[in-house]
Design an enzyme around this catalytic site. Structure first.
Site, PDB file in Angstrom:
ATOM      1  N   GLU A   1       0.784  -1.191   0.051  1.00 15.13           N
ATOM      2  CA  GLU A   1       0.153   0.175  -0.007  1.00 15.13           C
ATOM      3  C   GLU A   1       0.721   1.266   0.034  1.00 15.13           C
ATOM      4  O   GLU A   1       0.474   2.529   0.231  1.00 15.13           O
ATOM      5  CB  GLU A   1      -0.921   0.009   1.234  1.00 15.13           C
ATOM      6  CG  GLU A   1      -2.044  -1.270   1.221  1.00 15.13           C
ATOM      7  CD  GLU A   1      -3.273  -1.008   0.722  1.00 15.13           C
ATOM      8  OE1 GLU A   1      -3.789   0.462   0.682  1.00 15.13           O
ATOM      9  OE2 GLU A   1      -3.820  -1.914  -0.055  1.00 15.13           O
TER      10      GLU A   1
ATOM     11  N   HIS B   1      -4.348   1.693   7.395  1.00 17.71           N
ATOM     12  CA  HIS B   1      -2.951   2.012   7.373  1.00 17.71           C
ATOM     13  C   HIS B   1      -2.213   2.511   8.565  1.00 17.71           C
ATOM     14  O   HIS B   1      -2.734   3.096   9.289  1.00 17.71           O
ATOM     15  CB  HIS B   1      -2.779   3.113   5.994  1.00 17.71           C
ATOM     16  CG  HIS B   1      -3.026   2.698   4.788  1.00 17.71           C
ATOM     17  ND1 HIS B   1      -4.140   3.444   4.044  1.00 17.71           N
ATOM     18  CD2 HIS B   1      -2.891   1.681   3.980  1.00 17.71           C
ATOM     19  CE1 HIS B   1      -4.241   2.650   2.895  1.00 17.71           C
ATOM     20  NE2 HIS B   1      -3.709   1.785   2.951  1.00 17.71           N
TER      21      HIS B   1
ATOM     22  N   CYS C   1      -3.222  11.379   3.641  1.00 18.33           N
ATOM     23  CA  CYS C   1      -3.482  10.346   2.591  1.00 18.33           C
ATOM     24  C   CYS C   1      -3.121  11.085   1.246  1.00 18.33           C
ATOM     25  O   CYS C   1      -3.041  10.313   0.296  1.00 18.33           O
ATOM     26  CB  CYS C   1      -4.583   9.918   3.052  1.00 18.33           C
ATOM     27  SG  CYS C   1      -5.145   9.170   4.266  1.00 18.33           S
TER      28      CYS C   1
END
Ligand code: SUG
Length: 446
Positions: A175, A246, A367
């Site tokens: 990711e 995350h 993000c």
């Protein structure tokens, strides 16, 4: 040591920004599924954040949205006929697939790639591995176009190595930088790389929510990049269960400072020992921890305190935390943020930024950006048309206002006109950002 800055590359929000609930374990995405989105406001909020960074004197770049709906995905899954027919049939027969093909998820550029600056790599180039994002269908579409985008922004192969994504296989689920932190004395100095993983490829994962990053993916990236001084701490299982899909939902770090929640790491003491050992002779790490008592996981996830940008501002001694407006709205998170600023620690000031449209899909300020440490020479070797300036801000804001809808209900994603509008918008964008006439798949189709 060469001098270097930490540039930010933000994902520009695309015209299909929507709330469809595509990400299990991402509580905001689940909670807001079915809501009406405002793509125009979302893109303008993102541009506003880029402007804040640029105005603070930090180099800022724009990463273009991807082509959506991804009709190619639907065609590869057996839908046929004209593009309008493909979209219509997919929404009728397989709405979950059709929704996945529409996501504007490339906006969350922290997931675009893992980056190792030239000060840390064996060959002295900046290395990038675009993330394969294969845990979620809608995100697994991003890798190839992200690779193209990074090669366009960082075209000089003598200075930049943009690898292909890792093999698209669950063993290498990756990711990107959302699970990577780099600490250092100074951006241009050698650093310590924390590669934070959730599960092992051959291990058994029985968590309530997916652990999206494997240890083996990060080990492969560390080898490819030749990244020195790397440590591999494990994400806290309780953090993933609590909605931190995350690591950047529970932790952010820059320079010597690692700011994190008590639950962020499975073995917090082991993480600290490993980081101290790796930093030996380079710098003294500053660990700033927030306890579960001061900020329970539920408030952490609602406020996204740790999904802030931790910034080195030219001319300012202490770090600045650029937090989402939701942090200010949450009394507990606000109290933690304010006490940081009033203490004598590494973080001297907190600012707030409104990215509420993105936040409703679980994407805060951190993000939306990919950090890339660049020397002056590397900075000069980027595609200058993607460098954010007040002039580019004005051009892009005008483009968004002309091209984007201000209301998009999930049912509107089935409208075949949305594909046409999006392509026209992206075609114009590819000229604004000097991406070339063959950047998007639709531009390459004969
Ligand atoms: O992968 N949301 C993204 C949010 C990514 C946040 N990034 C970082 N933490 N770095 C995700 O879960 C939601 C899309 C939807 O539900 O329609 C989504 O994909």
């Amino acid at each position: 040591m060469s001098s270097a800055v930490e540039a930010n590359c933000d994902g520009l929000v695309g015209p299909t920004h929507s709330y469809v609930g595509l990400s299990p374990g991402n509580l905001a995405s689940q909670k807001n599924a079915g809501e009406v989105s405002n793509p125009q406001a979302a893109a303008l909020e993102g541009l506003g954040k880029m402007r804040r960074l640029a105005d603070l004197g930090i180099p800022q770049f724009v990463l273009p949205p991807h082509e959506r709906p991804a009709v190619s995905l639907l065609k590869s899954l057996g839908f046929s006929g004209s593009e309008a027919a493909v979209i219509e049939q997919a929404w009728k027969d397989a709405p979950a697939l059709a929704a996945a093909a529409c996501s504007a998820s490339p906006m969350w550029a922290a997931n675009a790639a893992t980056v190792t600056p030239s000060a840390d790599t064996a060959d002295g180039r900046v290395h990038f591995t675009p993330a394969n994002l294969l845990t979620n269908l809608h995100r697994s579409l991003e890798g190839p176009q992200t690779t193209r985008a990074l090669r366009r922004l960082f075209p000089d192969e003598a200075r930049f190595a943009v690898h292909d994504p890792l093999p698209a296989q669950p063993h290498f689920a990756d990711e990107g930088a959302a699970n990577h932190v780099r600490l250092c004395a100074d951006h241009g100095a050698p650093g310590v790389n924390l590669f934070v993983w959730g599960r092992e490829a051959w291990g058994h994962w029985d968590g309530k929510f997916p652990a999206r990053q494997t240890r083996e993916a990060f080990e492969a990236i560390q080898r490819r990049h030749g990244a020195a001084r790397s440590v591999f701490p494990r994400q806290g299982r309780a953090a993933i269960e609590g909605g931190a899909f995350h690591n950047d939902v529970v932790c952010v770090g820059t320079r010597e400072c690692l700011f994190f929640h008590e639950r962020a790491f499975e073995d917090r003491a082991g993480m600290e020992r490993a980081v101290r050992a790796a930093a030996e002779g380079l710098f003294e790490p500053a660990f700033v921890e927030v306890s579960e008592a001061d900020l329970p996981m539920a408030d952490l996830v609602a406020s996204y305190l740790f999904n802030s940008q931790l910034l080195v501002i030219p001319g300012e001694g202490r770090l600045v935390l650029l937090a989402p407006a939701e942090t200010r709205d949450n009394p507990r998170a606000f109290a933690v943020a304010e006490s940081l600023a009033s203490s004598n620690g590494a973080i001297g000031r907190v600012e707030y930024v409104d990215v509420r449209q993105s936040m409703r899909n679980g994407g805060g300020p951190a993000c939306l950006r990919l950090r890339v440490v660049l020397t002056d020479a590397e900075l000069a070797a980027t595609n200058s048309a993607q460098r954010f300036t007040p002039g580019l801000h004005a051009v892009l804001a005008d483009w968004v206002r002309r091209r984007y809808r201000d209301r998009l209900a999930p049912a509107d994603l089935a409208d075949p006109d949305l594909l046409i509008e999006s392509r026209e918008a992206l075609d114009e964008l590819s000229q604004i950002l000097d991406l070339g006439g063959d950047f998007y798949p639709f531009q390459r189709a004969s």
